[in-house]
Motif scaffolding. Sequence first.
Motif, mmCIF file in Angstrom:
data_model
loop_
_atom_site.group_PDB
_atom_site.id
_atom_site.type_symbol
_atom_site.label_atom_id
_atom_site.label_comp_id
_atom_site.label_asym_id
_atom_site.label_seq_id
_atom_site.Cartn_x
_atom_site.Cartn_y
_atom_site.Cartn_z
ATOM 1 N N SER A 60 0.631 -1.304 -0.082
ATOM 2 C CA SER A 60 -0.010 -0.069 -0.086
ATOM 3 C C SER A 60 0.804 1.303 -0.145
ATOM 4 C CB SER A 60 -0.869 0.044 1.274
ATOM 5 O OG SER A 60 -0.050 -0.090 2.521
ATOM 6 N N GLU A 61 2.127 1.074 0.279
ATOM 7 C CA GLU A 61 2.996 2.161 0.225
ATOM 8 C C GLU A 61 3.096 2.810 -1.090
ATOM 9 O OE1 GLU A 61 4.531 -1.184 2.816
ATOM 10 O OE2 GLU A 61 3.805 -0.887 0.737
ATOM 11 N N GLU A 62 2.921 4.214 -1.199
ATOM 12 C CA GLU A 62 3.042 4.949 -2.267
ATOM 13 C C GLU A 62 4.563 5.271 -2.849
ATOM 14 O OE1 GLU A 62 0.488 8.919 -3.789
ATOM 15 O OE2 GLU A 62 2.208 9.506 -2.775
ATOM 16 N N LYS A 91 1.908 5.976 -7.690
ATOM 17 C CA LYS A 91 1.146 5.112 -7.314
ATOM 18 C C LYS A 91 1.478 4.048 -6.367
ATOM 19 C CE LYS A 91 1.452 3.174 -11.584
ATOM 20 N NZ LYS A 91 1.332 2.026 -12.796
ATOM 21 N N SER A 92 0.729 3.104 -5.845
ATOM 22 C CA SER A 92 1.007 2.131 -4.981
ATOM 23 C C SER A 92 2.091 1.387 -5.308
ATOM 24 C CB SER A 92 -0.243 1.517 -4.298
ATOM 25 O OG SER A 92 -0.715 0.450 -5.413
ATOM 26 N N ASP A 100 0.785 -1.923 -7.050
ATOM 27 C CA ASP A 100 0.399 -1.642 -8.482
ATOM 28 C C ASP A 100 1.536 -1.558 -9.217
ATOM 29 O OD1 ASP A 100 -1.461 -0.964 -10.632
ATOM 30 O OD2 ASP A 100 -1.307 1.203 -10.405
#
Length: 589
Positions: free
Chosen positions: A285-287, A296-297, A300
Amino acid sequence: MFILPEPSPLSPDLKQPLESALGRLDPLQRAWLGGVLSVAASTAAATPAVATPLTVLYGTESGNSETLADRTVKEAKRRGFKAVMKNMADSTPAELAKITNLLVIVSTWGEGDPPESAETFYKTLMAETIDLSKAVFSVCALGDTSYERFCHTGKMVDERLEQLGGKRFADRQDCDVDYEEAFNSWLSKALGELQPAQVAPSAAAIAASAAPAAGSFGKSNPFPAETLDTVVLNGEGSAKETVHLEFSLEGSGLTYEAGDALAVIPTNAADVVQAVLDAAKLTGSEEIDTKHSGKKSLADALRHDFDITALSHNVLTKLADASGSEKLRALLADDAKEQLKQYTHGREIMDAIHDFAPNGLPAQELAGIFRKLPPRLYSIASSPHAHAGEVHLTVAAVRYDAHGRKRKGVCSTYLADAVKKGETVPVFIQPNKNFRLPADPGTPIIMVGPGTGIAPFRAFVAHRAATEAPGKNWLFFGDQHYLYDFLYQLEWQDHLKNGSLHRLDVAFSRDQPEKIYVQDKLREHGKDVHEWLEEGAHFYVCGDASRMAHDVHEALLSIVETHGKKSRENSEKFLEELKKSKRYQRDVY
């Protein structure tokens, strides 16, 4: 009063008197003046202030070097150079002695080899003494950092040109598979060095000029192709998993020829992404800030942006910097090459993170380890004449166990597991001018394609059938078992019945105690193979480069020796001549 249109590049002190002068002219005088200015502009454009001669020499395997050479020539001409483009396949090193300004763009294939079409040029360059003292040069080397000998061919050419007396006027640029930025930077610098008096466009300006038109599809703008069908070709009980896929090209504007490749941009599997996150002790979940697609995450980005599996020296070097691992630095030392080779064999990036960063890594530092996820190239298994608006692939799903973990090929299992009928896959066409049917449709062809090497020959035979080409077609196919692994069996039988396939010889290696391969079948029918070659047949090979292609080449050499009554040396020369005349072509990987 004559009013010049707005906006205008003219300053007010020029515009006002010009409007006043034009206002005093009658229509005939204005027309005459317009013609004079038009001719003057055309002459200025056609006669550059500096007509510096420039030769752009390229060596290509998949077509990327040729594409970049073409872009280089166009940009050079735009700047006023008298630029020409030459293929190493059609050149000799002796010709370099006549060249004053030289740019070389050459790729490295496999484990450090030159492109097949450039092999003769490369060997001659390395062996012969040529006076290049009048030449200045710069080299752009294409390669893949996942291979140990990254950009080896370009490095050797660069070194050899200097040894022969050439003067390097711009440093060599080594490019990974994501080469656009590095190439544009090299081109801007190289052309600027050759014409320092001119204001050279920046790398960004060159990139903008090379960008595709809005709405056009290609490498920088892949087409989302709808999946029309997926079929497993192997029978139940096979040790293999070969998938036939069909995609729609409707509305793409993309075209291809039999022999070309389709580039597929895959998505990393969810379980592989999770394994990397677990090794780095992150949630996903870290950007993060990606170089190519913004913020983005992490999850992703790992799924869509990065190559998160291929373990290379370059990746390990970045990991050593991020982790500070002295153990890893020792493994990367010059005197530990054999240990490094043993470590990387069968392992992936997740293993290295687990081994050398046991406390995990910050998200942005983890992202900094990876390179951009590269497209995968697959030989196209269809002909646009037989399958209008479609493109087909034949893909073997790669799955294996190594170091206590199940492994899988990134793109092959993406296509086999994740892609379903109706879903879209990002693709673009990669032309392969070095793997083409003969220009004369009456020329006989011999095709050797075991396993998924059958793909382009399905396209070849379909093309010849659809165009009613009169040339004879002979196919050698091989795999493990007749009952399970005879890919496209019914199609070949139909082609035999209707006369579009004249001969078919098969080798199923596991159906008898002794293993039989396609090279054995070639030798068995050596007399006929030689007769076809004497008739002018073209000889094609597609498939595994590490063993099959070498074994087939050796079989062909022995056929020429035995049935052509030639010495080994003359047989090798004969095959070299076949290659130079495009009668012996290979698409191996």
